[in-house]
Design a protein around this motif. Structure first.
Motif, PDB file in Angstrom:
ATOM      1  N   GLY A  57       0.820  -1.215   0.000  1.00  0.00           N
ATOM      2  CA  GLY A  57       0.000   0.000   0.000  1.00  0.00           C
ATOM      3  C   GLY A  57       0.845   1.253   0.000  1.00  0.00           C
ATOM      4  O   GLY A  57       2.019   1.229   0.392  1.00  0.00           O
ATOM      5  N   TYR A  66      -5.051  -2.080   3.664  1.00  0.00           N
ATOM      6  CA  TYR A  66      -4.859  -3.251   4.530  1.00  0.00           C
ATOM      7  C   TYR A  66      -6.048  -3.509   5.444  1.00  0.00           C
ATOM      8  O   TYR A  66      -6.184  -4.577   6.005  1.00  0.00           O
ATOM      9  CB  TYR A  66      -3.569  -3.126   5.361  1.00  0.00           C
ATOM     10  CG  TYR A  66      -3.397  -1.817   6.097  1.00  0.00           C
ATOM     11  CD1 TYR A  66      -4.009  -1.604   7.318  1.00  0.00           C
ATOM     12  CD2 TYR A  66      -2.613  -0.798   5.552  1.00  0.00           C
ATOM     13  CE1 TYR A  66      -3.856  -0.412   7.998  1.00  0.00           C
ATOM     14  CE2 TYR A  66      -2.447   0.414   6.219  1.00  0.00           C
ATOM     15  CZ  TYR A  66      -3.070   0.603   7.444  1.00  0.00           C
ATOM     16  OH  TYR A  66      -2.925   1.803   8.093  1.00  0.00           O
ATOM     17  N   TYR A  67      -6.916  -2.508   5.600  1.00  0.00           N
ATOM     18  CA  TYR A  67      -8.127  -2.741   6.387  1.00  0.00           C
ATOM     19  C   TYR A  67      -9.201  -3.459   5.570  1.00  0.00           C
ATOM     20  O   TYR A  67     -10.185  -3.918   6.126  1.00  0.00           O
ATOM     21  CB  TYR A  67      -8.727  -1.418   6.854  1.00  0.00           C
ATOM     22  CG  TYR A  67      -8.028  -0.803   8.049  1.00  0.00           C
ATOM     23  CD1 TYR A  67      -8.076  -1.424   9.297  1.00  0.00           C
ATOM     24  CD2 TYR A  67      -7.359   0.404   7.922  1.00  0.00           C
ATOM     25  CE1 TYR A  67      -7.463  -0.853  10.389  1.00  0.00           C
ATOM     26  CE2 TYR A  67      -6.732   0.981   9.022  1.00  0.00           C
ATOM     27  CZ  TYR A  67      -6.789   0.350  10.244  1.00  0.00           C
ATOM     28  OH  TYR A  67      -6.184   0.920  11.326  1.00  0.00           O
ATOM     29  N   TYR A  69      -8.709  -5.611   2.308  1.00  0.00           N
ATOM     30  CA  TYR A  69      -8.487  -6.897   1.641  1.00  0.00           C
ATOM     31  C   TYR A  69      -8.045  -7.952   2.647  1.00  0.00           C
ATOM     32  O   TYR A  69      -7.086  -7.710   3.404  1.00  0.00           O
ATOM     33  CB  TYR A  69      -7.402  -6.760   0.567  1.00  0.00           C
ATOM     34  CG  TYR A  69      -7.825  -5.914  -0.604  1.00  0.00           C
ATOM     35  CD1 TYR A  69      -8.565  -6.469  -1.642  1.00  0.00           C
ATOM     36  CD2 TYR A  69      -7.482  -4.562  -0.668  1.00  0.00           C
ATOM     37  CE1 TYR A  69      -8.964  -5.691  -2.712  1.00  0.00           C
ATOM     38  CE2 TYR A  69      -7.872  -3.782  -1.734  1.00  0.00           C
ATOM     39  CZ  TYR A  69      -8.619  -4.353  -2.752  1.00  0.00           C
ATOM     40  OH  TYR A  69      -9.001  -3.579  -3.813  1.00  0.00           O
ATOM     41  N   GLU A  70      -8.693  -9.098   2.579  1.00  0.00           N
ATOM     42  CA  GLU A  70      -8.283 -10.173   3.474  1.00  0.00           C
ATOM     43  C   GLU A  70      -7.139 -10.944   2.807  1.00  0.00           C
ATOM     44  O   GLU A  70      -7.272 -12.111   2.424  1.00  0.00           O
ATOM     45  CB  GLU A  70      -9.459 -11.098   3.809  1.00  0.00           C
ATOM     46  CG  GLU A  70      -9.139 -11.971   4.989  1.00  0.00           C
ATOM     47  CD  GLU A  70     -10.334 -12.736   5.530  1.00  0.00           C
ATOM     48  OE1 GLU A  70     -11.432 -12.605   4.984  1.00  0.00           O
ATOM     49  OE2 GLU A  70     -10.140 -13.472   6.508  1.00  0.00           O
ATOM     50  N   SER A  71      -6.043 -10.267   2.625  1.00  0.00           N
ATOM     51  CA  SER A  71      -4.830 -10.855   2.053  1.00  0.00           C
ATOM     52  C   SER A  71      -3.673 -10.271   2.840  1.00  0.00           C
ATOM     53  O   SER A  71      -3.845  -9.330   3.614  1.00  0.00           O
ATOM     54  CB  SER A  71      -4.669 -10.453   0.585  1.00  0.00           C
ATOM     55  OG  SER A  71      -5.657 -11.058  -0.192  1.00  0.00           O
ATOM     56  N   SER A  73      -0.608  -7.906   3.551  1.00  0.00           N
ATOM     57  CA  SER A  73      -0.323  -6.568   3.030  1.00  0.00           C
ATOM     58  C   SER A  73       0.805  -5.901   3.803  1.00  0.00           C
ATOM     59  O   SER A  73       1.068  -6.233   4.956  1.00  0.00           O
ATOM     60  CB  SER A  73      -1.574  -5.694   3.047  1.00  0.00           C
ATOM     61  OG  SER A  73      -1.941  -5.427   4.359  1.00  0.00           O
ATOM     62  N   SER A  75       2.673  -1.916   4.254  1.00  0.00           N
ATOM     63  CA  SER A  75       2.565  -0.486   3.936  1.00  0.00           C
ATOM     64  C   SER A  75       3.940   0.054   3.608  1.00  0.00           C
ATOM     65  O   SER A  75       4.894  -0.183   4.351  1.00  0.00           O
ATOM     66  CB  SER A  75       2.020   0.283   5.136  1.00  0.00           C
ATOM     67  OG  SER A  75       0.643   0.112   5.210  1.00  0.00           O
TER      68      SER A  75
END
Ligand code: SF4
Length: 469
Positions: A57, A66-67, A69-71, A73, A75
């Motif tokens: 991100g 990141y809030y 997608y349930e993958s 991640s 930043s």
């Protein structure tokens, strides 16, 4: 694809960013980011690549992906998403690496990162959200701002002579040899969304098949900073934006390009240390330190200028020298705007799972907002050390053991208020038992070469130590 009104299974069921917004994103009404997020999520689910996907991100309006997608991640610092994605992709050659960046992030501060990742043909897909403006920071001129478009920093409109031409990133990337796909799509109308889905599906499939670098520029409406209602903003993309940024596929060699995987060498730390001639044993006389728990999770917080980040760095360095596992994470993002500066330090006997400290077991709060914000997060067996020179009221809802340390006054007595962080270092060392006075003296002597500075800091650290006894 899920229906337009259905939530994609690739999203978290609940968004935990704000208790009041568990089902909605933070994007403004009518913003194109939301549509793009949904397209990407639907395609991830459709292609069955959710478990392989790692998002990188940006800093900008896309910062909170990141809030959503349930993958996995990560930043990245501002502009560095393509560089971070390079590391992610190389270290995880089976991943589908997605770098999600806006125009301020990718086409301004991050241009070199982005272009070189493209030129190396890294296995990643880059979504470049072009809304012709800096969105999150309030509508300043971006490299992508249209000719004559007004912004808060170009109230008379973008001038070619002053500001140059809008950067056409999709065309630039297409001009390079390595990328397999470069395209520009838009998310303003059903027709354009359908075309965007086609191109994005191709880009994600190319990642699944390890075909190399794909770049998808997405023209996205920013009603807030364009000062238009959502309908006008969508129309403006067709009527004006597309005239300067034509839609289309600028390069597509996905089919004929072979799959490529870079070798990922796993190198043991000891082997690296040996090559760099570093000692990995206790030959230098240092012993691992005793911790109050197997893992100490520090939060250092205060105003900018109080030496918070340096304090965290000093504790990190002292711990690292004693062969502890350490992470140091400064708070650098939109959350800290107008609030407290802070850094998180984790010191552990084992490899550290996450550098994020949500529940510190040692809190150092050098000002009142920090104590109010982080104090209630410290559990009963944790320590709270606050700067009683500046904080006159202690919140009632604290559970941890609270120590008042007049750090600013003690630093002033030692010779300079700026040494308050070193006063705290002495106090923390004594209270946690992590470092001896001799450790601190050696460390300060290595850090401060000028005799006067060393003397001042030695006085400050001693003052902190004595206050803790
Ligand atoms: S400022 Fe613009 S780009 Fe950012 S969320 Fe709002 S509408 Fe979207």
């Amino acid at each position: 694809m899920t229906k337009v009104y259905e939530k994609s299974p690739a999203f978290f069921d609940t968004f935990t960013r704000k208790p009041s917004m568990q089902k909605t994103t933070h994007y403004c009404p009518g913003c194109g980011h939301g549509t793009l997020n949904k397209i990407i999520a639907d395609l991830i689910a459709e292609l069955g690549i959710q478990d392989q996907t790692i998002f990188v991100g940006p800093v900008g309006c896309g910062v909170f992906i990141y809030y959503y997608y349930e993958s996995a991640s990560v930043s990245a610092p501002h502009g560095r998403a393509s560089a971070v994605a390079t590391g992610v992709s190389r270290a995880n050659p089976d991943s589908v690496t997605i770098s999600y960046q806006g125009d301020g992030d990718l086409a301004a501060i991050g241009t070199s990162n982005a272009i070189h990742a493209a030129n190396r043909g890294e296995n990643m897909i880059v979504f470049f959200v072009n809304n012709n403006i800096y969105g999150m920071t309030g509508g300043q001129l971006a490299p992508t701002t249209l000719i004559d478009q007004t912004s808060t920093t170009s109230p008379s409109g973008r001038s070619i002579l002053n500001d140059g031409f809008p950067l056409r990133m999709a065309e630039m990337v297409a001009g390079l040899e390595a990328p397999v796909l470069s395209a520009r799509v838009a998310v303003n109308t059903p027709k354009n969304v359908r075309q965007a889905i086609k191109v994005i599906r191709k880009g994600l499939e190319a990642q699944r098949d390890k075909k190399g670098y794909a770049f998808i520029e997405v023209l996205s409406q920013c009603p807030t900073n364009w000062k238009k209602d959502p309908k006008e903003a969508c129309e403006w993309i067709d009527d004006v934006v597309c005239q300067q940024y034509p839609l289309g596929v600028m390069k597509d060699i996905v089919e004929e390009h072979p799959s490529q995987k870079r070798k990922c060498e796993r190198v043991e730390f000891d082997a690296i240390a040996e090559q760099l001639n570093l000692t990995t044993s206790d030959e230098n006389g240092f012993q691992p330190i005793e911790l109050i728990e197997d893992e100490v999770r520090f939060k250092f917080a205060g105003f900018g200028g109080q030496g918070i980040l340096s304090l965290g760095m000093m504790v990190s360095q002292l711990s690292m020298e004693r062969h502890m596992e350490v992470t140091w994470l400064p708070s650098y993002g939109p959350e800290m705007r107008g609030g407290v500066a802070n850094c998180s330090v984790v010191v552990s006997k084992e490899a550290i799972g996450s550098p994020v400290v949500d529940q510190p077991n040692v809190l150092v709060a050098l000002n009142r907002p920090s104590l109010e914000k982080f104090g209630p997060l410290v559990p009963e067996d944790g320590l709270i050390i606050y700067n009683s020179s500046l904080v006159d009221t202690v919140p009632e809802n604290l559970k941890g053991k609270v120590y008042a340390l007049p750090a600013t006054d003690l630093a002033s007595e030692a010779g300079n208020v700026k040494a308050a962080n070193v006063v705290v270092l002495g106090f923390v060392a004594q209270k946690t038992g992590m470092f001896s006075q001799a450790d601190l003296e050696t460390f300060l002597a290595e850090t401060f070469k000028k005799p006067a500075l060393l003397e001042l800091n030695l006085k400050a650290v001693k003052a902190g130590w004595s206050a803790a006894e």
